[in-house]
Design a protein around this motif. Structure first.
Motif, PDB file in Angstrom:
ATOM      1  N   ALA A  35       8.497   1.436   2.937  1.00  0.00           N
ATOM      2  CA  ALA A  35       8.761   2.305   4.082  1.00  0.00           C
ATOM      3  C   ALA A  35       9.897   3.281   3.801  1.00  0.00           C
ATOM      4  CB  ALA A  35       9.091   1.457   5.309  1.00  0.00           C
ATOM      5  N   GLY A  36      10.827   2.899   2.945  1.00  0.00           N
ATOM      6  CA  GLY A  36      11.954   3.763   2.659  1.00  0.00           C
ATOM      7  C   GLY A  36      11.800   4.634   1.436  1.00  0.00           C
ATOM      8  N   HIS A  37      10.778   4.390   0.600  1.00  0.00           N
ATOM      9  CA  HIS A  37      10.688   5.096  -0.666  1.00  0.00           C
ATOM     10  C   HIS A  37       9.335   5.754  -0.941  1.00  0.00           C
ATOM     11  CE1 HIS A  37      14.152   2.457  -1.279  1.00  0.00           C
ATOM     12  NE2 HIS A  37      14.528   3.268  -2.240  1.00  0.00           N
ATOM     13  N   ALA A  38       8.304   5.411  -0.225  1.00  0.00           N
ATOM     14  CA  ALA A  38       6.968   5.942  -0.534  1.00  0.00           C
ATOM     15  C   ALA A  38       6.909   7.452  -0.318  1.00  0.00           C
ATOM     16  CB  ALA A  38       5.907   5.247   0.308  1.00  0.00           C
ATOM     17  N   PRO A  39       6.142   8.168  -1.142  1.00  0.00           N
ATOM     18  CA  PRO A  39       6.034   9.620  -1.001  1.00  0.00           C
ATOM     19  C   PRO A  39       5.093  10.051   0.114  1.00  0.00           C
ATOM     20  CG  PRO A  39       4.684   8.872  -2.824  1.00  0.00           C
ATOM     21  CD  PRO A  39       5.427   7.664  -2.333  1.00  0.00           C
ATOM     22  N   CYS A  40       4.366   9.111   0.698  1.00  0.00           N
ATOM     23  CA  CYS A  40       3.425   9.417   1.769  1.00  0.00           C
ATOM     24  C   CYS A  40       3.781   8.582   2.994  1.00  0.00           C
ATOM     25  CB  CYS A  40       1.992   9.125   1.316  1.00  0.00           C
ATOM     26  SG  CYS A  40       1.676   7.370   0.990  1.00  0.00           S
ATOM     27  N   PRO A  41       3.193   8.877   4.158  1.00  0.00           N
ATOM     28  CA  PRO A  41       3.450   8.038   5.328  1.00  0.00           C
ATOM     29  C   PRO A  41       3.066   6.582   5.059  1.00  0.00           C
ATOM     30  CG  PRO A  41       2.412  10.086   5.995  1.00  0.00           C
ATOM     31  CD  PRO A  41       2.367  10.058   4.497  1.00  0.00           C
ATOM     32  N   VAL A  42       3.867   5.681   5.626  1.00  0.00           N
ATOM     33  CA  VAL A  42       3.644   4.240   5.463  1.00  0.00           C
ATOM     34  C   VAL A  42       3.447   3.621   6.843  1.00  0.00           C
ATOM     35  CG1 VAL A  42       4.630   2.053   4.684  1.00  0.00           C
ATOM     36  CG2 VAL A  42       5.064   4.153   3.388  1.00  0.00           C
ATOM     37  N   VAL A  43       2.403   2.828   6.987  1.00  0.00           N
ATOM     38  CA  VAL A  43       2.195   2.069   8.217  1.00  0.00           C
ATOM     39  C   VAL A  43       2.436   0.597   7.918  1.00  0.00           C
ATOM     40  CG1 VAL A  43       0.538   1.325   9.978  1.00  0.00           C
ATOM     41  CG2 VAL A  43       0.577   3.709   9.232  1.00  0.00           C
ATOM     42  N   VAL A  44       3.383   0.014   8.630  1.00  0.00           N
ATOM     43  CA  VAL A  44       3.699  -1.402   8.491  1.00  0.00           C
ATOM     44  C   VAL A  44       3.035  -2.148   9.641  1.00  0.00           C
ATOM     45  CG1 VAL A  44       5.532  -3.122   8.374  1.00  0.00           C
ATOM     46  CG2 VAL A  44       5.881  -0.866   7.356  1.00  0.00           C
ATOM     47  N   VAL A  45       2.125  -3.029   9.302  1.00  0.00           N
ATOM     48  CA  VAL A  45       1.354  -3.764  10.316  1.00  0.00           C
ATOM     49  C   VAL A  45       1.924  -5.172  10.425  1.00  0.00           C
ATOM     50  CG1 VAL A  45      -0.936  -4.551  11.032  1.00  0.00           C
ATOM     51  CG2 VAL A  45      -0.692  -2.410   9.752  1.00  0.00           C
ATOM     52  N   GLY A  67      -7.885  11.679   1.913  1.00  0.00           N
ATOM     53  CA  GLY A  67      -8.671  11.324   0.763  1.00  0.00           C
ATOM     54  C   GLY A  67      -8.643   9.851   0.450  1.00  0.00           C
ATOM     55  N   THR A  68      -7.450   9.225   0.483  1.00  0.00           N
ATOM     56  CA  THR A  68      -7.335   7.819   0.128  1.00  0.00           C
ATOM     57  C   THR A  68      -6.297   7.122   1.002  1.00  0.00           C
ATOM     58  OG1 THR A  68      -7.830   8.356  -2.180  1.00  0.00           O
ATOM     59  CG2 THR A  68      -6.898   6.189  -1.742  1.00  0.00           C
ATOM     60  N   VAL A  69      -6.656   5.930   1.453  1.00  0.00           N
ATOM     61  CA  VAL A  69      -5.719   5.027   2.132  1.00  0.00           C
ATOM     62  C   VAL A  69      -5.497   3.847   1.197  1.00  0.00           C
ATOM     63  CG1 VAL A  69      -5.339   3.489   4.098  1.00  0.00           C
ATOM     64  CG2 VAL A  69      -6.441   5.710   4.444  1.00  0.00           C
ATOM     65  N   VAL A  70      -4.241   3.564   0.886  1.00  0.00           N
ATOM     66  CA  VAL A  70      -3.884   2.445   0.015  1.00  0.00           C
ATOM     67  C   VAL A  70      -3.316   1.323   0.869  1.00  0.00           C
ATOM     68  CG1 VAL A  70      -2.374   1.664  -1.855  1.00  0.00           C
ATOM     69  CG2 VAL A  70      -3.424   3.932  -1.959  1.00  0.00           C
ATOM     70  N   VAL A  71      -3.730   0.082   0.603  1.00  0.00           N
ATOM     71  CA  VAL A  71      -3.169  -1.063   1.306  1.00  0.00           C
ATOM     72  C   VAL A  71      -2.732  -2.105   0.290  1.00  0.00           C
ATOM     73  CG1 VAL A  71      -5.458  -2.126   1.649  1.00  0.00           C
ATOM     74  CG2 VAL A  71      -3.534  -2.821   3.088  1.00  0.00           C
ATOM     75  N   GLY A  72      -1.533  -2.640   0.496  1.00  0.00           N
ATOM     76  CA  GLY A  72      -1.011  -3.665  -0.388  1.00  0.00           C
ATOM     77  C   GLY A  72      -1.505  -5.039   0.009  1.00  0.00           C
ATOM     78  N   LEU A  73      -1.730  -5.887  -0.997  1.00  0.00           N
ATOM     79  CA  LEU A  73      -2.258  -7.224  -0.753  1.00  0.00           C
ATOM     80  C   LEU A  73      -1.530  -8.229  -1.627  1.00  0.00           C
ATOM     81  CD1 LEU A  73      -4.746  -8.929   0.510  1.00  0.00           C
ATOM     82  CD2 LEU A  73      -5.796  -8.587  -1.734  1.00  0.00           C
ATOM     83  N   ASN A  74      -1.103  -9.347  -1.032  1.00  0.00           N
ATOM     84  CA  ASN A  74      -0.717 -10.502  -1.854  1.00  0.00           C
ATOM     85  C   ASN A  74      -1.745 -11.606  -1.657  1.00  0.00           C
ATOM     86  OD1 ASN A  74       0.165 -11.438   0.702  1.00  0.00           O
ATOM     87  ND2 ASN A  74       2.287 -10.962   0.217  1.00  0.00           N
ATOM     88  N   THR A  75      -1.895 -12.076  -0.421  1.00  0.00           N
ATOM     89  CA  THR A  75      -3.013 -12.956  -0.088  1.00  0.00           C
ATOM     90  C   THR A  75      -3.686 -12.413   1.161  1.00  0.00           C
ATOM     91  OG1 THR A  75      -1.785 -14.443   1.393  1.00  0.00           O
ATOM     92  CG2 THR A  75      -1.744 -14.944  -0.990  1.00  0.00           C
ATOM     93  N   LEU A  76      -4.960 -12.651   1.295  1.00  0.00           N
ATOM     94  CA  LEU A  76      -5.678 -12.165   2.467  1.00  0.00           C
ATOM     95  C   LEU A  76      -5.160 -12.833   3.731  1.00  0.00           C
ATOM     96  CD1 LEU A  76      -7.871 -10.329   3.528  1.00  0.00           C
ATOM     97  CD2 LEU A  76      -9.529 -12.159   3.139  1.00  0.00           C
ATOM     98  N   GLU A  77      -4.732 -14.077   3.621  1.00  0.00           N
ATOM     99  CA  GLU A  77      -4.190 -14.779   4.780  1.00  0.00           C
ATOM    100  C   GLU A  77      -2.984 -14.036   5.354  1.00  0.00           C
ATOM    101  OE1 GLU A  77      -2.316 -19.157   5.998  1.00  0.00           O
ATOM    102  OE2 GLU A  77      -2.773 -18.676   3.916  1.00  0.00           O
ATOM    103  N   ASN A  78      -2.109 -13.574   4.472  1.00  0.00           N
ATOM    104  CA  ASN A  78      -0.901 -12.881   4.923  1.00  0.00           C
ATOM    105  C   ASN A  78      -1.159 -11.429   5.303  1.00  0.00           C
ATOM    106  OD1 ASN A  78       0.522 -15.192   4.419  1.00  0.00           O
ATOM    107  ND2 ASN A  78       1.489 -14.455   2.542  1.00  0.00           N
ATOM    108  N   CYS A  79      -2.156 -10.801   4.690  1.00  0.00           N
ATOM    109  CA  CYS A  79      -2.331  -9.357   4.819  1.00  0.00           C
ATOM    110  C   CYS A  79      -3.612  -8.958   5.545  1.00  0.00           C
ATOM    111  CB  CYS A  79      -2.318  -8.708   3.438  1.00  0.00           C
ATOM    112  SG  CYS A  79      -0.808  -8.991   2.507  1.00  0.00           S
ATOM    113  N   LEU A  87      -0.129   4.817   3.043  1.00  0.00           N
ATOM    114  CA  LEU A  87       0.094   3.501   2.458  1.00  0.00           C
ATOM    115  C   LEU A  87       0.277   2.510   3.590  1.00  0.00           C
ATOM    116  CD1 LEU A  87       0.734   1.542   0.103  1.00  0.00           C
ATOM    117  CD2 LEU A  87       3.104   2.320   0.234  1.00  0.00           C
ATOM    118  N   VAL A  88      -0.444   1.398   3.539  1.00  0.00           N
ATOM    119  CA  VAL A  88      -0.382   0.381   4.585  1.00  0.00           C
ATOM    120  C   VAL A  88       0.119  -0.920   3.980  1.00  0.00           C
ATOM    121  CG1 VAL A  88      -1.666  -0.861   6.376  1.00  0.00           C
ATOM    122  CG2 VAL A  88      -2.333   1.480   5.760  1.00  0.00           C
ATOM    123  N   THR A  89       1.087  -1.543   4.637  1.00  0.00           N
ATOM    124  CA  THR A  89       1.597  -2.834   4.200  1.00  0.00           C
ATOM    125  C   THR A  89       1.632  -3.775   5.398  1.00  0.00           C
ATOM    126  OG1 THR A  89       3.946  -2.380   4.637  1.00  0.00           O
ATOM    127  CG2 THR A  89       3.074  -1.698   2.501  1.00  0.00           C
ATOM    128  N   GLY A  90       1.820  -5.061   5.111  1.00  0.00           N
ATOM    129  CA  GLY A  90       1.812  -6.055   6.183  1.00  0.00           C
ATOM    130  C   GLY A  90       3.078  -6.876   6.234  1.00  0.00           C
TER     131      GLY A  90
END
Length: 284
Positions: A133-143, A2-14, A105-108
């Motif tokens: 990655a250690g606490h999220a209730p759903c799968p986490v992909v670290v890119v 249903g939903t993919v969440v991605v974290g952002l601080n700056t687009l350059e980094n993420c 959940l996707v993080t960079g």
């Protein structure tokens, strides 16, 4: 999905994480939610109230600009809705709150800013990504790195535990949606895992794969058993030729993959391809 969440601080980094999340959402027909957490500055005394508000306004403006740029980057790559969210909180709780009810959940990673091992540059894993990655209730992909060109297959670190089983099941579903194959990789350390080496044999793995094929129709899965003193080295080598490396998380109290904390730490920090951390299902 249903939903993919991605974290952002700056687009350059993420940027890599945002693009990976957009592609995952599009393949699954899911919506994409781009989230940026901005922590309000502390109010030291009554004289700093106005200053704190001014700083927060500046942070908000910068964050909204980054969110708009990220949305414009991937708007045409996702069939579903692309939403942006600015949350007034530290990025850690902001992402965990956004992950509740999400399917992924996707993080960079962020650029190195100092010399390491004689090489200037590269990517390092931030505390927020490790925490998620250690606490999220759903799968986490670290890119933290792009997959090998043309790679679509997944490698799953496996030891027969419930966390590893959950990781393999998630990987099979993900691969079935993307047209990839899954390689279940059992890495046994002769010293650390000798007491259980007899129970996790190739025939046992094949039985598990048969059940996995029934559970996920169309899944293409295979298994390998490797004896090695350093399981993390085997997984890191495998990450160089796969699209995604998948491990399981034993629980939420600390980051610990199905193959042990040291292995998960090495994989998340050094893998050449994105890494998925799949939480163990809650007991019914």
């Amino acid at each position: 999905m249903g939903t993919v969440v991605v974290g952002l601080n700056t687009l350059e980094n993420c940027r890599a994480a945002v693009e990976w999340a957009a592609d995952a959402a599009d393949r699954a027909g899911a919506d994409l939610d781009i989230v940026c957490g901005v922590q309000p500055p502390p109010v030291v005394d009554t004289w700093s109230v106005g200053y704190g508000r001014e700083v927060l306004d500046q942070l908000d403006a910068a964050a909204r600009e980054e969110l708009a740029r990220a949305r414009d980057l991937v708007r045409d790559r996702v069939r579903g809705e692309v939403g942006v969210r600015l949350v007034h909180d530290h990025p850690r709780p902001a992402l965990l709150a956004a992950a509740r009810g999400a399917d992924l959940l996707v993080t960079g990673a962020r650029p190195h800013h100092r010399l390491r091992s004689g090489v200037l540059g590269g990517l390092q894993l931030g505390s927020t990504s490790l925490y998620a990655a250690g606490h999220a209730p759903c799968p986490v992909v670290v890119v933290r790195g792009a997959p090998a060109e043309g790679a679509r297959d997944l490698v799953v670190g496996f030891d027969g535990s419930p966390a590893a089983v959950a990781a393999a099941r998630w990987a099979a579903g993900h691969a079935a949606a993307t047209g990839g194959r899954v390689r279940v990789l059992l890495v046994q350390d002769p010293h650390r895992d000798g007491h259980r080496a007899g129970s996790l044999t190739a025939p046992v793995l094949e039985g598990f794969l048969d059940a996995l094929r029934v559970r996920v129709p169309g899944a293409r899965v295979s298994a390998s058993v490797v004896r090695h003193h350093h399981p993390e080295d085997v997984l890191l080598e495998a990450s160089g030729t796969c699209a995604l490396l998948v491990v399981g998380a034993r629980g939420h109290s600390a980051l610990a993959s199905a193959l042990g904390g040291c292995t998960s730490h090495a994989v998340l920090h050094q893998a050449a391809t994105p890494v998925a951390v799949v939480p163990r299902p809650a007991p019914v």
